[in-house]
Design a protein around this motif. Structure first.
Motif, PDB file in Angstrom:
ATOM      1  N   SER A 125       0.822  -1.212   0.000  1.00 46.02           N
ATOM      2  CA  SER A 125       0.000   0.000   0.000  1.00 46.02           C
ATOM      3  C   SER A 125       0.857   1.264   0.000  1.00 46.02           C
ATOM      4  N   GLN A 126       0.482   2.214  -0.846  1.00 48.19           N
ATOM      5  CA  GLN A 126       1.131   3.524  -0.914  1.00 48.19           C
ATOM      6  C   GLN A 126       0.254   4.621  -0.306  1.00 48.19           C
ATOM      7  N   ALA A 127      -0.832   4.223   0.348  1.00 44.44           N
ATOM      8  CA  ALA A 127      -1.790   5.203   0.847  1.00 44.44           C
ATOM      9  C   ALA A 127      -1.190   6.223   1.814  1.00 44.44           C
ATOM     10  N   PRO A 128      -0.307   5.841   2.747  1.00 44.55           N
ATOM     11  CA  PRO A 128       0.272   6.876   3.616  1.00 44.55           C
ATOM     12  C   PRO A 128       0.984   7.981   2.825  1.00 44.55           C
ATOM     13  N   GLN A 129       1.727   7.607   1.784  1.00 42.26           N
ATOM     14  CA  GLN A 129       2.401   8.603   0.944  1.00 42.26           C
ATOM     15  C   GLN A 129       1.387   9.416   0.143  1.00 42.26           C
ATOM     16  N   ALA A 131      11.592 -18.349  -2.593  1.00 38.22           N
ATOM     17  CA  ALA A 131      11.883 -17.665  -1.332  1.00 38.22           C
ATOM     18  C   ALA A 131      10.850 -16.570  -1.084  1.00 38.22           C
ATOM     19  N   HIS A 132      10.621 -16.259   0.197  1.00 34.56           N
ATOM     20  CA  HIS A 132       9.722 -15.168   0.578  1.00 34.56           C
ATOM     21  C   HIS A 132      10.187 -14.615   1.914  1.00 34.56           C
ATOM     22  N   ARG A 133      10.452 -13.303   1.961  1.00 30.24           N
ATOM     23  CA  ARG A 133      10.974 -12.714   3.192  1.00 30.24           C
ATOM     24  C   ARG A 133      10.250 -11.441   3.602  1.00 30.24           C
ATOM     25  N   ALA A 134       9.156 -11.114   2.954  1.00 30.58           N
ATOM     26  CA  ALA A 134       8.351  -9.956   3.355  1.00 30.58           C
ATOM     27  C   ALA A 134       7.390 -10.393   4.453  1.00 30.58           C
ATOM     28  N   THR A 135       7.923 -10.599   5.651  1.00 27.26           N
ATOM     29  CA  THR A 135       7.151 -11.241   6.712  1.00 27.26           C
ATOM     30  C   THR A 135       7.005 -10.398   7.981  1.00 27.26           C
ATOM     31  N   ALA A 136       7.485  -9.165   7.972  1.00 21.80           N
ATOM     32  CA  ALA A 136       7.406  -8.341   9.182  1.00 21.80           C
ATOM     33  C   ALA A 136       5.952  -8.018   9.520  1.00 21.80           C
ATOM     34  N   ASN A 137       5.656  -7.926  10.811  1.00 22.50           N
ATOM     35  CA  ASN A 137       4.363  -7.420  11.265  1.00 22.50           C
ATOM     36  C   ASN A 137       4.397  -5.891  11.118  1.00 22.50           C
ATOM     37  N   ARG A 138       3.402  -5.329  10.437  1.00 24.28           N
ATOM     38  CA  ARG A 138       3.368  -3.881  10.241  1.00 24.28           C
ATOM     39  C   ARG A 138       1.963  -3.362  10.455  1.00 24.28           C
ATOM     40  N   LEU A 139       1.841  -2.318  11.268  1.00 28.66           N
ATOM     41  CA  LEU A 139       0.532  -1.759  11.619  1.00 28.66           C
ATOM     42  C   LEU A 139       0.538  -0.262  11.358  1.00 28.66           C
ATOM     43  N   TYR A 140      -0.374   0.195  10.483  1.00 25.06           N
ATOM     44  CA  TYR A 140      -0.573   1.624  10.272  1.00 25.06           C
ATOM     45  C   TYR A 140      -1.690   2.104  11.192  1.00 25.06           C
ATOM     46  N   HIS A 141      -1.426   3.162  11.932  1.00 30.26           N
ATOM     47  CA  HIS A 141      -2.377   3.634  12.941  1.00 30.26           C
ATOM     48  C   HIS A 141      -3.342   4.670  12.354  1.00 30.26           C
ATOM     49  N   ASP A 172       0.977   7.051  11.624  1.00 31.80           N
ATOM     50  CA  ASP A 172       2.213   6.483  12.155  1.00 31.80           C
ATOM     51  C   ASP A 172       2.222   4.980  11.897  1.00 31.80           C
ATOM     52  N   GLU A 173       3.410   4.383  12.017  1.00 36.72           N
ATOM     53  CA  GLU A 173       3.596   2.980  11.679  1.00 36.72           C
ATOM     54  C   GLU A 173       4.316   2.263  12.819  1.00 36.72           C
ATOM     55  N   THR A 174       3.859   1.061  13.155  1.00 33.92           N
ATOM     56  CA  THR A 174       4.561   0.185  14.087  1.00 33.92           C
ATOM     57  C   THR A 174       5.008  -1.062  13.332  1.00 33.92           C
ATOM     58  N   VAL A 175       6.267  -1.435  13.502  1.00 35.70           N
ATOM     59  CA  VAL A 175       6.816  -2.611  12.833  1.00 35.70           C
ATOM     60  C   VAL A 175       7.465  -3.516  13.861  1.00 35.70           C
ATOM     61  N   VAL A 176       7.133  -4.791  13.819  1.00 36.63           N
ATOM     62  CA  VAL A 176       7.803  -5.823  14.611  1.00 36.63           C
ATOM     63  C   VAL A 176       8.332  -6.842  13.610  1.00 36.63           C
TER      64      VAL A 176
END
Length: 441
Positions: free
Chosen positions: A165-169, A277-287, A180-184
């Protein structure tokens, strides 16, 4: 597609914008690069799918999908033992199939709805705001092979574009406040390959999972039977302990798992695909719930809350988001919708509340690995890495240990994992007593 399905009941026309020319048969496509990886629809998501498209389960079965009774046919290895499965039928039912087959079945139903159109081979490039500056009135659009843009006017824009998603930009470029964004990020990497089942193969599992267990055991294996007599086999490693992509390395990684059942199964099967392979696995939350959104714009699914895929929550959480969208419109505005009056910030608050439990389950587990990174570190999620998080991981570890000897605990874990019950069920006095008894045992 599920968002479009629910909106079709309230708006004269619903348009789905997609960068691909959508295939007429179940097959992978460029716009969904993760489609070759395993996907699972939990019982909650499957029930939502049936409610929105009655009879779609039977259509999936006809196309080759397998029905799965999770209490009988999901075999889970964790903390040194296999789960205590039952032999009797349960109501925790969904299906196991490839992502392309599931998409194809839903898309066939979508195309039957007269007021839904698909704008294929087009890319959304930004938001259009009105002259008063307080609402979004459409999107900027261009064909994927051209540079000339046009505008698509709409009374409600739904960002369901997933992790990319490019919505924040877009919001910031249009003069609105971005979330804001939280990433784990636990630095989990996958390697996935398809196999053809051996001739005469017979087993009592349809999905097998050998779990990681923080903080030391970073490796996992996931094996699922899907359509066409094939298996989809995935190896994963946390903390950058990524599985190799070559044949010998893939098998060696599988052999290193704490149970040999996964390795023994694929060693006797025929590989029928490359290893992806697949490595786009981070938890990401847009507030989005913390900002004042412009009227005419909402976001849902992975575009808001993208979860580490190993927990299998993504498609079900997205399906629940579509239902939240429907209920927000229905409860607040009834059948006569004036989109100019829709309080989009209210929707994002509702969605954030609904997503919070799935987010907590994924991030609490992932924060158990010492190399997991969290950004920012001074937000409300910090408790997951503090005393509360440590206690939850200890308690959940004891609970999971109990699933190997107590079918009732295994059933409860499945009901919560399948989003049929709240995680608060884990802390009912009766369950706490059983968990403590597991410790004394």
């Amino acid at each position: 597609m599920l968002a479009a399905r629910v909106l079709a009941d309230y708006f004269a026309t619903v348009a789905i914008v997609d960068t691909d020319m959508l295939p007429s048969q179940p097959q992978s496509r460029k716009g969904v690069p993760q489609s070759v990886q395993p996907h699972v629809l939990f019982a909650k998501g499957y029930r939502i799918l049936e409610a929105l498209f009655p009879g779609i389960g039977a259509e999936l079965s006809t196309a080759g999908a397998l029905s799965i009774d999770w209490l009988r046919e999901f075999h889970h290895f964790t903390y040194g033992n296999w789960s205590a499965n039952t032999t009797s039928a349960s109501e925790i039912i969904s299906c196991t199939c490839s992502r392309p087959l599931l998409e194809w079945a839903i898309r066939r139903r979508i195309l039957e709805i007269p007021n839904i159109e698909i704008i294929a081979k087009h890319r959304a490039t930004g938001l259009v705001r009105d002259s008063h500056g307080d609402r979004v009135t459409g999107i900027r659009l261009r064909p994927v092979s051209e540079v000339t843009e046009s505008e698509l006017v709409a009374t409600l824009i739904v960002d369901a574009s997933g992790r990319r998603s490019q919505a924040p930009q877009w919001l910031e470029s249009a003069g609105f406040t971005p979330p804001d964004e939280t990433v784990v990020n636990p630095f989990l990497g996958y390697a996935t390959r398809r196999y053809r089942a051996p001739v005469g193969f017979d087993a009592d599992w349809k999905i097998m999972l050998i779990s990681q267990s923080p903080p030391e055991n970073t490796r996992l294996g996931y094996l699922a039977r899907i359509e066409g007599g094939e298996w989809i086999a995935t190896l994963g490693g946390y903390s950058k302990d990524f599985p190799p992509l070559d044949d010998e390395g893939f098998l060696a990684f599988a052999r290193s798992l704490p149970s040999q059942r996964f390795y023994e199964a694929i060693a006797s099967a025929e590989p029928v695909s490359p290893t992806y392979a697949h490595r786009a696995t981070a938890n990401r939350l847009y507030h989005y719930e913390k900002i004042r959104l412009p009227q005419g714009f909402v976001a849902l699914g992975d575009a808001v809350c993208a979860l580490c895929p190993i927990y299998g929550q993504g498609m079900t959480v997205s399906a629940m988001g579509a239902i939240a969208l429907r209920d927000w419109i229905k409860q607040g505005y009834g059948s006569h919708v004036n989109a100019l009056d829709l309080d989009t910030s209210d929707f994002q608050k509702r969605l954030a509340k609904q997503n919070s439990l799935a987010w907590t389950i994924a991030t609490t587990q992932d924060l158990g690995f010492p190399k997991t990174e969290q950004h920012p570190t001074n937000n409300s999620n910090k408790s997951s890495s503090g005393k509360l998080g440590k206690f939850m991981r200890w308690y959940n570890r004891q609970l999971m240990k109990g699933t190997s000897s107590r079918p009732e605990l295994h059933a409860l874990v499945l009901e919560v994992g399948q989003m049929l019950k709240s995680p608060l069920s884990f802390y009912h006095p009766k369950i706490v007593w059983q968990v403590l008894t597991v410790i004394s045992d």
